[in-house]
Scaffold this motif. Structure first.
Motif, PDB file in Angstrom:
ATOM      1  N   ILE A  72      45.347  41.878  23.046  1.00  0.00           N
ATOM      2  CA  ILE A  72      44.755  40.873  22.160  1.00  0.00           C
ATOM      3  C   ILE A  72      43.992  39.803  22.962  1.00  0.00           C
ATOM      4  N   ARG A  75      40.657  41.077  23.721  1.00  0.00           N
ATOM      5  CA  ARG A  75      39.777  41.136  22.548  1.00  0.00           C
ATOM      6  C   ARG A  75      39.234  39.769  22.165  1.00  0.00           C
ATOM      7  N   GLU A  76      40.016  38.741  22.501  1.00  0.00           N
ATOM      8  CA  GLU A  76      39.540  37.397  22.191  1.00  0.00           C
ATOM      9  C   GLU A  76      38.358  37.010  23.065  1.00  0.00           C
ATOM     10  N   ALA A  80      31.088  42.787  20.711  1.00  0.00           N
ATOM     11  CA  ALA A  80      30.305  44.006  20.872  1.00  0.00           C
ATOM     12  C   ALA A  80      29.423  44.281  19.670  1.00  0.00           C
ATOM     13  N   VAL A  96      31.196  37.211   5.747  1.00  0.00           N
ATOM     14  CA  VAL A  96      31.614  38.070   6.861  1.00  0.00           C
ATOM     15  C   VAL A  96      31.741  37.237   8.134  1.00  0.00           C
ATOM     16  N   ALA A  98      32.285  33.998   8.339  1.00  0.00           N
ATOM     17  CA  ALA A  98      33.448  33.120   8.204  1.00  0.00           C
ATOM     18  C   ALA A  98      34.733  33.901   8.497  1.00  0.00           C
ATOM     19  N   LEU A  99      34.781  35.136   8.007  1.00  0.00           N
ATOM     20  CA  LEU A  99      35.950  35.990   8.248  1.00  0.00           C
ATOM     21  C   LEU A  99      36.122  36.215   9.749  1.00  0.00           C
ATOM     22  N   PHE A 100      35.039  36.555  10.414  1.00  0.00           N
ATOM     23  CA  PHE A 100      35.119  36.801  11.846  1.00  0.00           C
ATOM     24  C   PHE A 100      35.478  35.542  12.620  1.00  0.00           C
ATOM     25  N   SER A 102      37.471  33.390  11.731  1.00  0.00           N
ATOM     26  CA  SER A 102      38.917  33.148  11.621  1.00  0.00           C
ATOM     27  C   SER A 102      39.723  33.992  12.609  1.00  0.00           C
ATOM     28  N   TYR A 103      39.120  35.038  13.180  1.00  0.00           N
ATOM     29  CA  TYR A 103      39.851  35.911  14.108  1.00  0.00           C
ATOM     30  C   TYR A 103      40.021  35.305  15.498  1.00  0.00           C
ATOM     31  N   TYR A 104      39.121  34.399  15.879  1.00  0.00           N
ATOM     32  CA  TYR A 104      39.066  33.957  17.279  1.00  0.00           C
ATOM     33  C   TYR A 104      39.591  32.541  17.452  1.00  0.00           C
ATOM     34  N   LEU A 143      27.889  38.727  14.813  1.00  0.00           N
ATOM     35  CA  LEU A 143      29.312  39.068  14.805  1.00  0.00           C
ATOM     36  C   LEU A 143      29.822  39.308  16.227  1.00  0.00           C
ATOM     37  N   ALA A 144      28.960  39.875  17.079  1.00  0.00           N
ATOM     38  CA  ALA A 144      29.365  40.114  18.469  1.00  0.00           C
ATOM     39  C   ALA A 144      29.612  38.800  19.199  1.00  0.00           C
TER      40      ALA A 144
END
Lengths: 311, 245
Positions: A72, A75-76, A80, A96, A98-100, A102-104, A143-144
């Motif tokens: 993990i 990945r942070e 890509a 999309v 905003a969703l991404f 939230s992952y980082y 997104l990358a």
């Protein structure tokens, strides 16, 4: 701890009986921009997919930031842009992103992403799966970069883009380089690799055949040729090919090319054989030529394989 | 934690924006319910019981459909379009991605149950005790698990077309043979015997028992549990085989 951002150690990947990547090793330094160059089917996407942890090597290992790519914390730090990824349906572009975000742990702001990728504000309210090719690519680019990654992968990022879009894309990539990001991209356009990267890893049939600064590669692969015109092309090719100093001989645009390490010997033979050679020229072989040769070889090999499979 | 909440939110949003969901899972069952309790004369002795019974059938029909179809086809879509691999390179753990999908699915089932129950009340004035409403709804939510497991199997298929074709046939066959459209007592004996072994029959049967003031039979629980374990095992096997390729 090494300064290497990525370490690929004796990696082999087989798909059934085909070997897509064969005993490949290299390391990538922090802050460098590296092109993985090669004709179609050379194993570029396979090596990138393994570096991203999407597929496992059959042999060997790959580390990113000294860890397994699936970790993990790795990945942070990576982002890509893959080939043939359509964004999920029923979501708008800004949703999309905003969703991404939230992952980082420390994502870039929407404004930063717009500035970095050339994403247009009016695209943000569109359905993500209903965009044109160029718009989709910009969303993919955004997104990358959403997680503000240290290491960014682009797999064939400019395929299908027009010249303007291509130029814009590389401008943005240069801006990323200036920010000290490590960038790894695959391409089968030699020019792009030469222009953008400070290191080219040249792949062919799953193996690395050259690795270094574009200029160094050019020198390493420098081959010289003697070219001329003749009335009897076939005879000329046949006779030159039989000479031990000529590594190969081919015809292109009305001219016959004899590739050799010893141009003097070829010239001498040329006159002795009395081939009526006109407009003789000696050229320093260019990387393009080597690359073109590889590409052609590869296509032929693929064709043969298909033929074989069809039988 | 923020990412999981966000993921759940997005999954719910995507389901409700899907017109197929609204049509197949909400409109169809409600129209069917209206037709078979009002227009077609079924000559049942106890009209009120029939109206409640058929309401359960249609709710179970709706939830079974979204469990098999929406869930499975969505998985195939996301995989074939490369989205699933793309998600794997983000820091969002796979379990979170999966949990969000399950959450979205549950919200959608809950919504279907409430809406169809309300439709039953409005159309025929179906009246049940609070306990009956509550437990029949709960049964339908929980006992839909084996169908979600079928959904994951559908989700392992290679193409969207195959997945939607297969799941459509499976869905309708299970619904009809399991007595969701017509009660099985009007079937020939061999079909009645077959229904006794179908998960769809037991799915409906649990709710039919609850509105009659009984508990779901032990056999229903066992059959559904057996199917759940069976389908999960097959699904895990298929997944392992695909990953090793």
């Amino acid at each position: 701890m090494s300064k290497a951002v990525a370490e690929v150690h004796q990696v082999t990947r087989k798909f059934g009986k085909t070997t897509a990547v064969n005993n490949v090793s290299f390391t990538i330094e922090k802050g460098s921009t590296v092109a993985i160059l090669g004709p179609n089917g050379a194993g570029k996407t396979t090596i990138v997919s393994m570096m991203l942890g999407l597929i496992e090597p059959t042999e060997g290992y790959i580390h990113l930031f000294n860890k397994n790519p699936k970790h993990i914390s790795v990945r942070e730090k990576i982002g890509a842009m893959l080939q043939d990824v359509s964004v999920v349906d029923k979501l708008k572009v800004h949703e999309v992103i905003a969703l991404f975000r939230s992952y980082y742990p420390s994502p870039l702001s929407m404004a930063e992403l717009i500035a970095l990728t050339g994403l247009e504000k009016k695209d943000l309210n569109k359905w993500a799966d209903k965009l044109s090719g160029g718009q989709k690519r910009r969303v993919g680019f955004a997104l990358a970069l959403t997680g503000n990654p240290d290491l960014v992968f682009f797999d064939e990022p400019t395929v299908g883009l027009d010249i303007t879009a291509r130029r814009l894309f590389w401008e943005k990539v240069n801006a990323l380089k200036a920010k000290g990001k490590t960038i790894i991209f695959t391409t089968h356009y030699l020019q792009e690799a030469d222009d953008v990267a400070e290191r080219i890893i040249l792949f062919n049939r799953g193996e690395i055949i050259a690795d270094g600064h574009p200029n160094a590669i050019k020198q390493q692969l420098a081959i010289r040729n003697v070219s001329f015109q003749s009335d009897d092309t076939e005879k000329a090719i046949q006779q030159l090919q039989s000479l031990p100093v000529v590594s190969r001989c081919y015809q292109k645009d009305e001219r016959i090319y004899a590739v050799t390490e010893d141009t003097d010997a070829v010239l001498a033979a040329l006159f002795k054989l009395d081939l009526n050679a006109r407009n003789i020229a000696i050229e320093q072989g260019r990387l393009e030529e080597v690359f073109e040769y590889l590409t052609k070889q590869n296509e032929e090999a693929l064709k043969n394989e298909q033929h074989y499979n069809a039988m | 934690m923020n990412s999981i909440t966000m993921q759940c939110k997005v999954e719910v949003l995507r389901i409700f924006r899907n017109p197929y969901f609204v049509f197949w899972s909400l409109l169809m069952p409600i129209v069917f319910y209206f037709i078979f309790t009002n227009i077609v004369n079924t000559n049942v002795p106890d009209v009120e019981l029939w109206q409640a019974h058929y309401l359960m059938s249609m709710t179970a029909f709706s939830v079974m459909g979204s469990a098999i179809m929406t869930f499975g086809i969505r998985m195939v879509q996301e995989r074939t379009q490369g989205w699933s691999s793309f998600m794997k390179i983000t820091p969002l753990p796979t379990w979170a991605y999966f949990t969000a999908k399950m959450f979205g699915q549950t919200v959608m089932h809950l919504f279907s149950v409430i809406l169809i129950f309300v439709a039953g009340y409005l159309i025929n004035g179906v009246s049940l005790t609070f306990t009956q409403w509550f437990f029949s709804g709960l049964w339908i939510l929980v006992a839909s698990l084996p169908f979600l497991a079928i959904g994951t199997l559908v989700g392992a298929m290679g193409k969207v077309e195959t997945a939607s074709g297969v799941s459509n046939i499976l869905y309708l066959a299970l619904a009809i043979l399991g007595g969701m459209w017509f009660p099985i007592y009007i079937f020939p004996t061999f079909l009645q015997n077959l229904a006794e072994w179908l998960p769809s029959y037991h799915f409906g049967s649990g709710a039919w028992e609850i509105i009659r003031g009984n508990s779901p039979s032990l056999k229903s629980v066992l059959v559904l549990g057996g199917y759940l374990i069976g389908f999960m095992a097959i699904s895990a096997l298929v997944r392992r085989k695909q990953e090793s390729m």
